[in-house]
Design a protein around this motif. Structure first.
Motif, mmCIF file in Angstrom:
data_model
loop_
_atom_site.group_PDB
_atom_site.id
_atom_site.type_symbol
_atom_site.label_atom_id
_atom_site.label_comp_id
_atom_site.label_asym_id
_atom_site.label_seq_id
_atom_site.Cartn_x
_atom_site.Cartn_y
_atom_site.Cartn_z
ATOM 1 N N LEU A 42 -12.019 82.426 -68.518
ATOM 2 C CA LEU A 42 -12.778 83.675 -68.390
ATOM 3 C C LEU A 42 -11.844 84.747 -67.847
ATOM 4 O O LEU A 42 -11.145 84.512 -66.853
ATOM 5 C CB LEU A 42 -13.965 83.444 -67.468
ATOM 6 N N TYR A 43 -11.843 85.931 -68.475
ATOM 7 C CA TYR A 43 -11.021 87.053 -68.021
ATOM 8 C C TYR A 43 -11.890 88.303 -67.999
ATOM 9 O O TYR A 43 -12.503 88.657 -69.021
ATOM 10 C CB TYR A 43 -9.826 87.255 -68.959
ATOM 11 N N GLN A 81 -17.618 94.078 -62.618
ATOM 12 C CA GLN A 81 -17.474 92.934 -61.727
ATOM 13 C C GLN A 81 -18.524 91.899 -62.058
ATOM 14 O O GLN A 81 -19.661 92.222 -62.422
ATOM 15 C CB GLN A 81 -17.634 93.352 -60.267
ATOM 16 N N VAL A 82 -18.132 90.622 -61.929
ATOM 17 C CA VAL A 82 -19.058 89.521 -62.189
ATOM 18 C C VAL A 82 -19.043 88.566 -61.014
ATOM 19 O O VAL A 82 -18.124 88.582 -60.186
ATOM 20 C CB VAL A 82 -18.680 88.761 -63.479
ATOM 21 N N CYS A 83 -20.060 87.745 -60.972
ATOM 22 C CA CYS A 83 -20.089 86.641 -60.010
ATOM 23 C C CYS A 83 -20.175 85.359 -60.829
ATOM 24 O O CYS A 83 -21.084 85.199 -61.653
ATOM 25 C CB CYS A 83 -21.274 86.761 -59.064
ATOM 26 N N ARG A 142 -12.081 93.457 -62.525
ATOM 27 C CA ARG A 142 -11.221 93.702 -63.671
ATOM 28 C C ARG A 142 -9.837 93.095 -63.462
ATOM 29 O O ARG A 142 -9.188 93.303 -62.438
ATOM 30 C CB ARG A 142 -11.099 95.208 -63.901
ATOM 31 N N GLY A 143 -9.393 92.301 -64.442
ATOM 32 C CA GLY A 143 -8.090 91.658 -64.362
ATOM 33 C C GLY A 143 -8.111 90.292 -63.715
ATOM 34 O O GLY A 143 -7.133 89.549 -63.802
ATOM 35 N N THR A 175 -17.997 93.328 -68.852
ATOM 36 C CA THR A 175 -17.538 92.696 -70.085
ATOM 37 C C THR A 175 -16.399 91.742 -69.752
ATOM 38 O O THR A 175 -15.567 92.030 -68.880
ATOM 39 C CB THR A 175 -17.062 93.726 -71.133
ATOM 40 N N ILE A 176 -16.381 90.617 -70.431
ATOM 41 C CA ILE A 176 -15.365 89.604 -70.186
ATOM 42 C C ILE A 176 -14.869 89.035 -71.517
ATOM 43 O O ILE A 176 -15.547 89.133 -72.534
ATOM 44 C CB ILE A 176 -15.890 88.449 -69.296
#
Length: 207
Positions: free
Chosen positions: A155-156, A161-163, A176-177, A199-200
């Motif tokens: 996963l990138y 931002q995600v959890c 991001r990154g 978005t990933i």
């Protein structure tokens, strides 16, 4: 159309044209296979190998046994070694496969929690499933339990931002990154924790 979850998405990728039947080795068929894998015409391949088009056509159709010099030219033109001309492709795979997916050409799959853009969808028998995803989910309760499937997953984070929630680890926030690599048979879910949908890029191995 009803939503499908990511487990079904991966399962469909496994089942969609991923079985191949090995063919007996035939030099002419092998040369044709390598040429077509590069999307080359007879003319293009003959030019690359420094052979006459008629000569290459006869080799592919089993009408001529090539000399060693012709074999060396073929190998150089195809950018492989001479022994590889006589080596059956592994599991139906041949060298030189490529798929280009323009941004607007990605195949879309909608679920209640994610929007997927499938990449390299034209290739069958892939060993990886790459896709771009917009994360619609905002909480764990948006999911019907854990997502889990065979293989490993990378996963990138592209935007936002995600959890990342997982069955055996503490939840971790990624911006991001940032990236994560994990066993996909372990329960996992991803939610967006930014104001906009994150978005990933996801890459899943197909084992």
């Amino acid at each position: 159309m009803s939503d499908i979850d990511r487990h079904n998405l991966i399962r469909v990728a496994h089942d969609n044209g991923d079985s191949t039947v090995a063919q007996p080795l035939d030099l002419g068929a092998r040369v044709r296979e390598l040429r077509k894998a590069r999307a080359w015409t007879l003319e293009t391949a003959a030019q690359q190998a420094g052979l006459a088009r008629s000569t290459l056509s006869k080799i592919e159709n089993g009408q001529m046994s090539p000399t060693y010099d012709a074999l060396k030219k073929l190998a150089v033109g195809l950018e492989i070694s001479v022994p590889q001309l006589f080596t059956p492709s592994s599991k139906g795979q041949v060298n030189g496969r490529m798929a280009v997916t323009k941004s607007a050409e990605a195949v879309q799959q909608m679920t209640t929690t994610y929007e997927h853009d499938l990449l390299a969808n034209a290739l069958t028998s892939k060993k990886m499933l790459p896709y771009r995803a917009r994360i619609r989910a905002r909480r764990m309760e948006d999911f019907d339990g854990w997502v889990r499937h065979d293989g490993e997953e990378f996963l990138y984070v592209l935007t936002g931002q995600v959890c990342l929630y997982s069955e055996f680890y503490e939840a971790v926030e990624l911006g991001r990154g940032d990236s994560a690599y994990y066993d996909a048979s372990m329960g996992h879910n991803v939610v967006s924790v930014s104001a906009e949908d994150a978005t990933i890029l996801w890459v899943t191995s197909l084992t």
